[in-house]
Write a protein that holds these residues in place. Structure first.
Motif, PDB file in Angstrom:
ATOM      1  N   UNK A  19       0.828  -1.204   0.000  1.00  0.00           N
ATOM      2  CA  UNK A  19       0.000   0.000   0.000  1.00  0.00           C
ATOM      3  C   UNK A  19       0.866   1.260   0.000  1.00  0.00           C
ATOM      4  N   UNK A  20       1.890   1.283   0.825  1.00  0.00           N
ATOM      5  CA  UNK A  20       2.758   2.455   0.886  1.00  0.00           C
ATOM      6  C   UNK A  20       3.553   2.623  -0.413  1.00  0.00           C
ATOM      7  N   UNK A  21       3.919   1.513  -1.044  1.00  0.00           N
ATOM      8  CA  UNK A  21       4.611   1.612  -2.336  1.00  0.00           C
ATOM      9  C   UNK A  21       3.695   2.226  -3.397  1.00  0.00           C
ATOM     10  N   UNK A  22       2.402   1.870  -3.353  1.00  0.00           N
ATOM     11  CA  UNK A  22       1.441   2.465  -4.287  1.00  0.00           C
ATOM     12  C   UNK A  22       1.309   3.964  -4.039  1.00  0.00           C
ATOM     13  N   UNK A  23       1.264   4.341  -2.774  1.00  0.00           N
ATOM     14  CA  UNK A  23       1.176   5.767  -2.433  1.00  0.00           C
ATOM     15  C   UNK A  23       2.401   6.506  -2.965  1.00  0.00           C
ATOM     16  N   UNK A  24       3.557   5.917  -2.780  1.00  0.00           N
ATOM     17  CA  UNK A  24       4.815   6.536  -3.231  1.00  0.00           C
ATOM     18  C   UNK A  24       4.827   6.684  -4.751  1.00  0.00           C
ATOM     19  N   UNK A  25       4.358   5.651  -5.460  1.00  0.00           N
ATOM     20  CA  UNK A  25       4.346   5.678  -6.925  1.00  0.00           C
ATOM     21  C   UNK A  25       3.286   6.621  -7.485  1.00  0.00           C
ATOM     22  N   UNK A  26       2.230   6.862  -6.734  1.00  0.00           N
ATOM     23  CA  UNK A  26       1.135   7.695  -7.235  1.00  0.00           C
ATOM     24  C   UNK A  26       1.505   9.172  -7.289  1.00  0.00           C
ATOM     25  N   UNK A  27       2.595   9.518  -6.681  1.00  0.00           N
ATOM     26  CA  UNK A  27       3.088  10.902  -6.678  1.00  0.00           C
ATOM     27  C   UNK A  27       2.158  11.863  -5.937  1.00  0.00           C
ATOM     28  N   UNK A  28       1.253  11.309  -5.154  1.00  0.00           N
ATOM     29  CA  UNK A  28       0.401  12.171  -4.333  1.00  0.00           C
ATOM     30  C   UNK A  28       1.257  12.678  -3.191  1.00  0.00           C
ATOM     31  N   UNK A  29       1.302  13.958  -3.042  1.00  0.00           N
ATOM     32  CA  UNK A  29       2.141  14.553  -2.013  1.00  0.00           C
ATOM     33  C   UNK A  29       1.352  14.759  -0.734  1.00  0.00           C
ATOM     34  N   UNK A  30       1.892  14.224   0.345  1.00  0.00           N
ATOM     35  CA  UNK A  30       1.335  14.439   1.669  1.00  0.00           C
ATOM     36  C   UNK A  30       2.345  15.290   2.418  1.00  0.00           C
ATOM     37  N   UNK A  31       1.884  16.241   3.102  1.00  0.00           N
ATOM     38  CA  UNK A  31       2.791  17.119   3.799  1.00  0.00           C
ATOM     39  C   UNK A  31       2.977  16.742   5.243  1.00  0.00           C
ATOM     40  N   UNK A  32       3.998  17.304   5.831  1.00  0.00           N
ATOM     41  CA  UNK A  32       4.229  17.225   7.260  1.00  0.00           C
ATOM     42  C   UNK A  32       4.439  15.842   7.826  1.00  0.00           C
ATOM     43  N   UNK A  33       3.757  15.576   8.934  1.00  0.00           N
ATOM     44  CA  UNK A  33       3.945  14.339   9.676  1.00  0.00           C
ATOM     45  C   UNK A  33       3.544  13.103   8.872  1.00  0.00           C
ATOM     46  N   UNK A  41       7.996   4.391   7.674  1.00  0.00           N
ATOM     47  CA  UNK A  41       7.386   3.055   7.665  1.00  0.00           C
ATOM     48  C   UNK A  41       7.808   2.285   6.425  1.00  0.00           C
ATOM     49  N   UNK A  42       7.786   2.937   5.277  1.00  0.00           N
ATOM     50  CA  UNK A  42       8.200   2.298   4.028  1.00  0.00           C
ATOM     51  C   UNK A  42       9.659   1.872   4.116  1.00  0.00           C
ATOM     52  N   UNK A  43      10.495   2.733   4.643  1.00  0.00           N
ATOM     53  CA  UNK A  43      11.923   2.415   4.793  1.00  0.00           C
ATOM     54  C   UNK A  43      12.116   1.192   5.692  1.00  0.00           C
ATOM     55  N   UNK A  44      11.386   1.134   6.798  1.00  0.00           N
ATOM     56  CA  UNK A  44      11.484  -0.006   7.711  1.00  0.00           C
ATOM     57  C   UNK A  44      11.028  -1.298   7.032  1.00  0.00           C
ATOM     58  N   UNK A  45       9.868  -1.253   6.375  1.00  0.00           N
ATOM     59  CA  UNK A  45       9.301  -2.458   5.774  1.00  0.00           C
ATOM     60  C   UNK A  45      10.117  -2.962   4.584  1.00  0.00           C
ATOM     61  N   UNK A  46      10.784  -2.062   3.884  1.00  0.00           N
ATOM     62  CA  UNK A  46      11.623  -2.486   2.763  1.00  0.00           C
ATOM     63  C   UNK A  46      12.845  -3.279   3.230  1.00  0.00           C
TER      64      UNK A  46
END
Length: 138
Positions: A19-33, A41-46
């Motif tokens: 799910x987080x990989x899809x978010x990263x690939x979608x280029x949707x920008x989330x700000x802040x926290x 989380x993505x870094x840990x799970x990878x």
């Protein structure tokens, strides 16, 4: 934040990673926290064991674990952090000493290695190996 689906369920580390990989690939920008949490989380799970799992291997593993009457959270723990020793199984499965025989514990370990070959079964300690060698020589 908007609630998309009010049904609650536990997700495996693999599902969260995808799910987080899809978010990263979608280029949707989330700000802040939220961006920081997603990134960390993505870094840990990878780097976790789930990077080597597949949806098929998880489904097959869960199916093979059915005869042991484990609850959903116990199965989830086994998938997220596959144990390599009987001691780890005792820590993950409530009252495992009463619910499972030694043979069943070994069967669970074998199922996990079968479906997640990237986990290496723990080596037995030297004393246990010596005892088995003595039994085999008799």
């Amino acid at each position: 934040m908007e609630i998309v689906n009010s049904n609650s369920a536990s997700l495996s580390n693999y599902e969260v990673l995808k799910h987080l990989q899809k978010i990263k690939e979608s280029k949707i920008k989330h700000g802040g926290q939220l961006a920081t949490i997603t990134y960390e989380t993505l870094h840990y799970l990878e780097e976790a064991q789930c990077k080597n799992q597949t949806a098929e291997s998880i489904a097959a593993c869960i199916k093979d674990l059915e005869p042991f009457n484990l609850n959903k959270s116990e199965k989830l723990m086994l998938v997220n952090t596959p144990p390599t020793t009987a001691l780890e199984i005792q820590l993950m499965i409530e009252e495992s000493e009463d619910r499972l025989t030694e043979e069943q514990v070994q069967q669970i370990l074998n199922i996990l290695v079968q479906h997640f070959p990237h986990i290496a079964p723990a080596k037995q300690d030297d004393n246990q190996e010596e005892e088995e060698e003595e039994e085999n020589s008799d």
